[in-house]
Design a protein around this motif. Sequence first.
Motif, PDB file in Angstrom:
ATOM      1  N   ASP A 143     -31.277   4.304  31.795  1.00 59.04           N
ATOM      2  CA  ASP A 143     -32.664   4.748  31.715  1.00 59.04           C
ATOM      3  C   ASP A 143     -33.379   3.804  30.753  1.00 59.04           C
ATOM      4  N   LEU A 144     -34.027   2.783  31.298  1.00 58.46           N
ATOM      5  CA  LEU A 144     -34.701   1.783  30.471  1.00 58.46           C
ATOM      6  C   LEU A 144     -36.203   1.961  30.451  1.00 58.46           C
ATOM      7  N   ASN A 145     -36.735   2.657  31.478  1.00 55.20           N
ATOM      8  CA  ASN A 145     -38.188   2.771  31.605  1.00 55.20           C
ATOM      9  C   ASN A 145     -38.622   4.204  31.910  1.00 55.20           C
ATOM     10  N   GLY A 146     -37.853   5.180  31.453  1.00 49.73           N
ATOM     11  CA  GLY A 146     -38.246   6.567  31.647  1.00 49.73           C
ATOM     12  C   GLY A 146     -37.555   7.268  32.787  1.00 49.73           C
ATOM     13  N   THR A 147     -36.867   6.534  33.674  1.00 51.18           N
ATOM     14  CA  THR A 147     -36.102   7.146  34.765  1.00 51.18           C
ATOM     15  C   THR A 147     -34.779   6.414  34.917  1.00 51.18           C
ATOM     16  N   ARG A 148     -33.763   7.136  35.325  1.00 49.48           N
ATOM     17  CA  ARG A 148     -32.475   6.510  35.581  1.00 49.48           C
ATOM     18  C   ARG A 148     -32.557   5.660  36.841  1.00 49.48           C
ATOM     19  N   GLN A 149     -32.076   4.444  36.752  1.00 51.62           N
ATOM     20  CA  GLN A 149     -32.036   3.527  37.880  1.00 51.62           C
ATOM     21  C   GLN A 149     -30.689   2.816  37.894  1.00 51.62           C
ATOM     22  N   ILE A 150     -30.370   2.202  39.034  1.00 52.81           N
ATOM     23  CA  ILE A 150     -29.169   1.396  39.157  1.00 52.81           C
ATOM     24  C   ILE A 150     -29.509  -0.053  38.834  1.00 52.81           C
ATOM     25  N   TYR A 151     -28.699  -0.660  37.993  1.00 56.99           N
ATOM     26  CA  TYR A 151     -28.839  -2.060  37.615  1.00 56.99           C
ATOM     27  C   TYR A 151     -27.531  -2.786  37.914  1.00 56.99           C
ATOM     28  N   THR A 152     -27.605  -4.102  38.003  1.00 52.52           N
ATOM     29  CA  THR A 152     -26.392  -4.911  38.056  1.00 52.52           C
ATOM     30  C   THR A 152     -26.505  -6.036  37.038  1.00 52.52           C
ATOM     31  N   VAL A 153     -25.362  -6.578  36.677  1.00 58.54           N
ATOM     32  CA  VAL A 153     -25.294  -7.650  35.692  1.00 58.54           C
ATOM     33  C   VAL A 153     -24.033  -8.456  35.957  1.00 58.54           C
ATOM     34  N   HIS A 154     -24.071  -9.737  35.577  1.00 60.94           N
ATOM     35  CA  HIS A 154     -22.859 -10.537  35.643  1.00 60.94           C
ATOM     36  C   HIS A 154     -21.842 -10.012  34.625  1.00 60.94           C
ATOM     37  N   PRO A 155     -20.553 -10.247  34.848  1.00 62.46           N
ATOM     38  CA  PRO A 155     -19.551  -9.774  33.882  1.00 62.46           C
ATOM     39  C   PRO A 155     -19.717 -10.346  32.486  1.00 62.46           C
ATOM     40  N   ASP A 156     -20.408 -11.478  32.345  1.00 66.89           N
ATOM     41  CA  ASP A 156     -20.618 -12.044  31.020  1.00 66.89           C
ATOM     42  C   ASP A 156     -21.866 -11.485  30.340  1.00 66.89           C
ATOM     43  N   GLY A 157     -22.507 -10.500  30.983  1.00 67.72           N
ATOM     44  CA  GLY A 157     -23.669  -9.849  30.387  1.00 67.72           C
ATOM     45  C   GLY A 157     -25.001 -10.469  30.736  1.00 67.72           C
ATOM     46  N   SER A 158     -25.016 -11.476  31.579  1.00 65.74           N
ATOM     47  CA  SER A 158     -26.260 -12.173  31.896  1.00 65.74           C
ATOM     48  C   SER A 158     -26.879 -11.655  33.188  1.00 65.74           C
ATOM     49  N   ASP A 159     -28.147 -12.027  33.392  1.00 68.32           N
ATOM     50  CA  ASP A 159     -28.855 -11.809  34.652  1.00 68.32           C
ATOM     51  C   ASP A 159     -28.967 -10.328  35.016  1.00 68.32           C
ATOM     52  N   LEU A 160     -29.527  -9.545  34.105  1.00 65.84           N
ATOM     53  CA  LEU A 160     -29.789  -8.133  34.391  1.00 65.84           C
ATOM     54  C   LEU A 160     -30.749  -7.998  35.561  1.00 65.84           C
ATOM     55  N   PHE A 161     -30.387  -7.155  36.538  1.00 67.59           N
ATOM     56  CA  PHE A 161     -31.223  -6.984  37.730  1.00 67.59           C
ATOM     57  C   PHE A 161     -31.354  -5.504  38.047  1.00 67.59           C
TER      58      PHE A 161
END
Length: 308
Positions: A46-64
């Motif tokens: 929950d980054l903007n007031g609602t729960r959403q699905i995100y993905t990221v590379h295993p090294d922690g980069s490229d939050l989507f």
Amino acid sequence: MTQMTHERLCYFTTAALLLLVNLLLGATVASAADRGRNGRIAFVADLNGTRQIYTVHPDGSDLFQVTDLPPANDDAALAPDFSPDGRIVFAHDMTGALELYVINADGSGLTQITNDGAYHASPHWSPDASHIVFVTRTDLGPGVVASIQADGSDKKLLSNPVWDSSGPEYTTDGKHIVFASQLDGLVSALWVMETDGRHPRRITAPELEAGSPDVSPDGRHVVVNNHHSLSVPSSIFKLSLDGSGLTPLTTAGYTDTLPVYSPDGSKILFMTDRLSPGSFDTFVMNADGSQQKRIIVGGFSPNWGTQP
């Protein structure tokens, strides 16, 4: 520990997501040519007031951010699971009932695949992506393991509706389903049954109180957390699918839960409150329990996809 199945996690964060980049996850198992390469990690935040699905590379980069959904009312909403071809199945109650949806990893192609007004939670793909196993409920109340075809058709109830069951997942060969259940009046134990629900057999001792299973990509092991339905600290364990070789991977004193193998089987994701009391972070460790490190602060319900 409170019941920490995928459909019941409700520890959220509205703080900014901290992604750590100090983790090397390049190792693969050379003898496992048929296993997938480690791709992106999906999780809920929950980054903007609602729960959403995100993905990221295993090294922690490229939050989507994958989804842009209305607020969910049910704690069991979301809990993503990657298909072998990179699609994500999840649950949401945007229609008023907790239904199942599929979306591409790039956020396109959102499709509702169930529409019967029933409860659907904790979905997991079959190895060939032809079926989805999940938890539903009947008039009796407890969770029941069920399956559907990938288009939402041919719903089948598989477990005993008298006893609460959770966390179903197909074995790697697609011939069995592993799940946690209170069958026979236990607090929780790990069971294996055929995909049509026949011949359930218990593979963990009652005192382990096992839950949240995940099968290794080579099909030889399953990881679980103990004390699945109790408000006490829990740890991650590994065992063979025949129930032998029980091995602790994390130490007692924290709430460690929801273990998930990487596609190549070399790593395990899990959630823990060891660094954030009252909340959960996503950690990663080697498959033998070594080198435990935090990779996501505040993310929950992690799932590891295969690299295209």
